[in-house]
Design a protein around this motif. Structure first.
Motif, PDB file in Angstrom:
ATOM      1  N   ASP A 181       0.853  -1.186   0.000  1.00 39.41           N
ATOM      2  CA  ASP A 181       0.000   0.000   0.000  1.00 39.41           C
ATOM      3  C   ASP A 181       0.888   1.236   0.000  1.00 39.41           C
ATOM      4  OD1 ASP A 181      -2.411  -1.416   0.126  1.00 39.41           O
ATOM      5  OD2 ASP A 181      -2.276  -1.587   2.315  1.00 39.41           O
ATOM      6  N   GLY A 182       0.651   2.131  -0.938  1.00 37.54           N
ATOM      7  CA  GLY A 182       1.426   3.360  -0.996  1.00 37.54           C
ATOM      8  C   GLY A 182       2.651   3.224  -1.880  1.00 37.54           C
ATOM      9  N   GLU A 183       3.381   4.319  -1.990  1.00 39.51           N
ATOM     10  CA  GLU A 183       4.527   4.410  -2.891  1.00 39.51           C
ATOM     11  C   GLU A 183       5.820   4.038  -2.176  1.00 39.51           C
ATOM     12  OE1 GLU A 183       6.495   7.738  -5.925  1.00 39.51           O
ATOM     13  OE2 GLU A 183       5.268   8.373  -4.231  1.00 39.51           O
ATOM     14  N   VAL A 184       6.712   3.398  -2.905  1.00 40.63           N
ATOM     15  CA  VAL A 184       8.075   3.154  -2.426  1.00 40.63           C
ATOM     16  C   VAL A 184       8.998   4.019  -3.275  1.00 40.63           C
ATOM     17  CG1 VAL A 184       9.948   1.479  -2.245  1.00 40.63           C
ATOM     18  CG2 VAL A 184       7.622   0.810  -1.622  1.00 40.63           C
ATOM     19  N   SER A 185       9.617   5.021  -2.652  1.00 40.79           N
ATOM     20  CA  SER A 185      10.459   5.948  -3.415  1.00 40.79           C
ATOM     21  C   SER A 185      11.823   6.163  -2.774  1.00 40.79           C
ATOM     22  CB  SER A 185       9.760   7.307  -3.546  1.00 40.79           C
ATOM     23  OG  SER A 185       9.523   7.866  -2.262  1.00 40.79           O
ATOM     24  N   SER A 186      12.089   5.483  -1.661  1.00 36.97           N
ATOM     25  CA  SER A 186      13.336   5.699  -0.927  1.00 36.97           C
ATOM     26  C   SER A 186      13.905   4.379  -0.430  1.00 36.97           C
ATOM     27  CB  SER A 186      13.077   6.626   0.270  1.00 36.97           C
ATOM     28  OG  SER A 186      14.204   6.684   1.126  1.00 36.97           O
ATOM     29  N   TRP A 187      15.238   4.337  -0.329  1.00 40.48           N
ATOM     30  CA  TRP A 187      15.894   3.184   0.278  1.00 40.48           C
ATOM     31  C   TRP A 187      15.419   2.964   1.711  1.00 40.48           C
ATOM     32  CZ3 TRP A 187      19.236  -0.510  -1.564  1.00 40.48           C
ATOM     33  CH2 TRP A 187      19.762  -0.319  -2.847  1.00 40.48           C
ATOM     34  N   ALA A 188      14.932   4.021   2.353  1.00 42.47           N
ATOM     35  CA  ALA A 188      14.452   3.906   3.732  1.00 42.47           C
ATOM     36  C   ALA A 188      13.346   2.870   3.867  1.00 42.47           C
ATOM     37  CB  ALA A 188      13.962   5.271   4.223  1.00 42.47           C
ATOM     38  N   SER A 189      12.626   2.605   2.777  1.00 40.53           N
ATOM     39  CA  SER A 189      11.524   1.642   2.834  1.00 40.53           C
ATOM     40  C   SER A 189      12.002   0.239   3.203  1.00 40.53           C
ATOM     41  CB  SER A 189      10.791   1.603   1.493  1.00 40.53           C
ATOM     42  OG  SER A 189      10.149   2.835   1.229  1.00 40.53           O
ATOM     43  N   LEU A 190      13.267  -0.073   2.917  1.00 36.08           N
ATOM     44  CA  LEU A 190      13.784  -1.404   3.232  1.00 36.08           C
ATOM     45  C   LEU A 190      13.697  -1.697   4.724  1.00 36.08           C
ATOM     46  CD1 LEU A 190      15.215  -3.999   2.201  1.00 36.08           C
ATOM     47  CD2 LEU A 190      17.397  -2.821   2.564  1.00 36.08           C
ATOM     48  N   ILE A 191      13.788  -0.658   5.555  1.00 37.78           N
ATOM     49  CA  ILE A 191      13.745  -0.864   7.008  1.00 37.78           C
ATOM     50  C   ILE A 191      12.489  -0.253   7.632  1.00 37.78           C
ATOM     51  CG2 ILE A 191      16.246  -1.090   7.238  1.00 37.78           C
ATOM     52  CD1 ILE A 191      16.311   1.845   8.185  1.00 37.78           C
ATOM     53  N   ASP A 192      11.508   0.084   6.811  1.00 33.92           N
ATOM     54  CA  ASP A 192      10.250   0.642   7.309  1.00 33.92           C
ATOM     55  C   ASP A 192       9.515  -0.417   8.138  1.00 33.92           C
ATOM     56  OD1 ASP A 192       7.560   1.585   7.586  1.00 33.92           O
ATOM     57  OD2 ASP A 192       7.831   2.843   5.815  1.00 33.92           O
ATOM     58  N   PRO A 193       9.095  -0.072   9.369  1.00 35.32           N
ATOM     59  CA  PRO A 193       8.400  -1.050  10.222  1.00 35.32           C
ATOM     60  C   PRO A 193       7.163  -1.670   9.583  1.00 35.32           C
ATOM     61  CG  PRO A 193       9.030   0.879  11.498  1.00 35.32           C
ATOM     62  CD  PRO A 193       9.317   1.211  10.067  1.00 35.32           C
ATOM     63  N   LYS A 194       6.547  -0.980   8.629  1.00 36.41           N
ATOM     64  CA  LYS A 194       5.340  -1.554   8.028  1.00 36.41           C
ATOM     65  C   LYS A 194       5.649  -2.804   7.201  1.00 36.41           C
ATOM     66  CE  LYS A 194       4.833   1.165   3.730  1.00 36.41           C
ATOM     67  NZ  LYS A 194       3.970   2.156   3.036  1.00 36.41           N
ATOM     68  N   PHE A 195       6.943  -3.018   6.900  1.00 41.05           N
ATOM     69  CA  PHE A 195       7.331  -4.214   6.153  1.00 41.05           C
ATOM     70  C   PHE A 195       7.970  -5.268   7.055  1.00 41.05           C
ATOM     71  CE2 PHE A 195       7.694  -0.881   2.712  1.00 41.05           C
ATOM     72  CZ  PHE A 195       6.518  -1.252   2.077  1.00 41.05           C
ATOM     73  N   ARG A 196       7.748  -5.149   8.363  1.00 38.79           N
ATOM     74  CA  ARG A 196       8.311  -6.127   9.298  1.00 38.79           C
ATOM     75  C   ARG A 196       7.843  -7.539   8.934  1.00 38.79           C
ATOM     76  NH1 ARG A 196       6.866  -3.991  14.058  1.00 38.79           N
ATOM     77  NH2 ARG A 196       8.878  -2.918  14.265  1.00 38.79           N
ATOM     78  N   GLY A 197       8.806  -8.444   8.825  1.00 37.79           N
ATOM     79  CA  GLY A 197       8.500  -9.827   8.476  1.00 37.79           C
ATOM     80  C   GLY A 197       8.301 -10.069   7.001  1.00 37.79           C
ATOM     81  N   LYS A 198       8.367  -8.987   6.203  1.00 34.55           N
ATOM     82  CA  LYS A 198       8.153  -9.099   4.760  1.00 34.55           C
ATOM     83  C   LYS A 198       9.327  -8.528   3.965  1.00 34.55           C
ATOM     84  CE  LYS A 198       3.917 -10.840   4.397  1.00 34.55           C
ATOM     85  NZ  LYS A 198       3.596 -12.031   3.558  1.00 34.55           N
TER      86      LYS A 198
END
Length: 421
Positions: A181-198
């Motif tokens: 859900d939403g846009e991925v535009s930054s390397w920061a997304s790799l460690i975003d808590p919303k992707f925990r376990g994924k």
């Protein structure tokens, strides 16, 4: 140059011509002798491809074999069993290990027919008229030696190359947009808590650390003096944060192989991860929506080169030069473009791509017909544009390069702690 072309031309036909016309002498005798040569090309799975060996053997008239190893395995073979390899297909940073050991010989650039056409990215350290990033191990810094047997690097162009520039790319994150859900535009997304376990990260310390560096700096959790050469304190803090994330359940996996990365993404177990371009292609061939996502902080660049081992001499060295010239002549470039890779003489690859493929892979144009993988499976439909755009657009945004840091022993030790945590 004409002599090289004529020699290659007689490789496949010399035996038949000799039988029919009783022609003797050079180049027929040379060709009849060289056909008994076998060259071993050893490297990593993403570039050491059996299809290349088959085509080279067919075109050159002597046998080319491929041996696939991982990054540590290549260095181990080059140092401890050097005569088992003829052509080493190495990443740029690996030259910092094998050149001082004297296991390879400098390549005489006057014997490379199309040297003048090789991309300045390697030869001069520039791209699109601008100096490329020097954070990490950029190709130009390790391109030249002062002599055939030199065990250190020259500071500028000479007549001796460390390797023949081969395949390279600008790497980023792979994502499953259908599961995000939403846009991925930054390397920061790799460690975003919303992707925990994924989320997943590659378990190659020299590469994985760079993905971590890009992510942590983008997220504002770390600031680095030189992202391509971390201090001991920066290594400790960076790996410490990776361990914290692992203990919090953030990483679904630390993947070790190409196939692992493909399976994680295709199954949906992972929705964002470190990824290689051919892995994205492999996921797409399964009909799964996978994107090699361009990010605002730029790409992690890497490059490979083909090095000649020191033991090569005489006829076998002749064969090695024939192979290196063949490698740059176009077919390989067209083949690996369909994996998303670039070749060091793009214009040669153009002759082995359709107008649609060239427009898609190099010019950033929308596909006018389906785009297929090297094995023929559809990866993109008509109307699609390559992730990240054109060759120039993508490589103009390389921020860092894969590298071997000065403090690599510390990094490897800390990375082992990351694995064990």
């Amino acid at each position: 140059m004409g002599d090289k072309i004529s020699r290659r031309g007689v490789l496949k036909g010399a035996a038949a011509a000799g039988a029919a016309t009783a022609v003797t002498g050079f180049p027929t005798v040379w060709a009849q002798n060289i056909k008994n040569i076998t060259l071993n090309h050893t490297g990593m799975s993403y570039s050491t491809l059996i299809d290349i060996a088959r085509k080279a053997s067919e075109d050159l008239g002597f046998k080319v074999e491929m041996s696939v190893v991982d990054h540590p395995g290549l260095i181990n073979r080059m140092i401890n069993d050097p005569t088992s390899i003829d052509i080493a297909d190495s990443e740029i940073w690996q030259a910092k290990v094998f050149v001082p050991q004297g296991t390879t010989q400098g390549i005489d650039v006057s014997k490379i027919e199309t040297w003048d056409q090789v991309t300045p990215l390697y030869k001069d350290g520039t791209f699109a008229g601008k100096e490329v990033s020097r954070e990490g191990d950029s190709p130009f810094e390790y391109m030249y030696r002062e002599s055939a047997d030199a065990t250190s690097f020259a500071t500028g162009p000479t007549g001796w190359a460390t390797f023949v520039p081969s395949v390279y790319n600008a790497d980023t994150l792979g994502i499953r947009p259908d599961k995000i859900d939403g846009e991925v535009s930054s390397w920061a997304s790799l460690i975003d808590p919303k992707f925990r376990g994924k989320a997943a990260i590659q378990n190659i310390p020299t590469n994985g650390i760079m993905d971590a560096v890009m992510a942590l700096q983008a997220a504002g959790e770390m600031t680095y003096g030189d992202r391509g050469n971390l201090t001991p304190d920066e290594i400790n803090q960076t790996v410490g944060k990776l361990i914290e994330l692992k203990k919090a359940g953030h990483w679904r996996a630390l993947w070790n192989t190409f196939d692992e990365s493909v399976n994680l993404m295709a199954s949906g177990e992972v929705v964002i991860q470190s990824m290689w371009s051919p892995a994205v292609t492999a996921v797409r061939t399964q009909g799964v929506n996978c994107v090699y996502q361009p990010l605002k902080e730029g790409y992690r660049g890497w490059g490979n080169g083909l090095a000649m081992m020191s033991h090569l001499d005489g006829l076998k060295r002749d064969a090695a030069y024939e192979y290196l010239n063949w490698y740059l002549s176009g077919w390989v470039g067209g083949f690996i473009a369909k994996q998303g890779y670039y070749i060091s003489i793009p214009e040669k690859a153009k002759d082995f791509l359709t107008e649609n493929e060239w427009g898609f892979f190099y010019e950033g144009k929308a596909a006018t017909a389906p785009i297929t993988s090297p094995t023929g499976e559809v990866t993109n439909k008509a109307g699609d544009v390559r992730d990240g755009g054109s060759y120039e657009e993508r490589f103009s945004k390389v921020a860092v390069w894969n590298n071997l840091m000065d403090n690599a022993p510390l990094l490897f030790g800390k990375w082992n702690e990351f694995n064990a945590a």
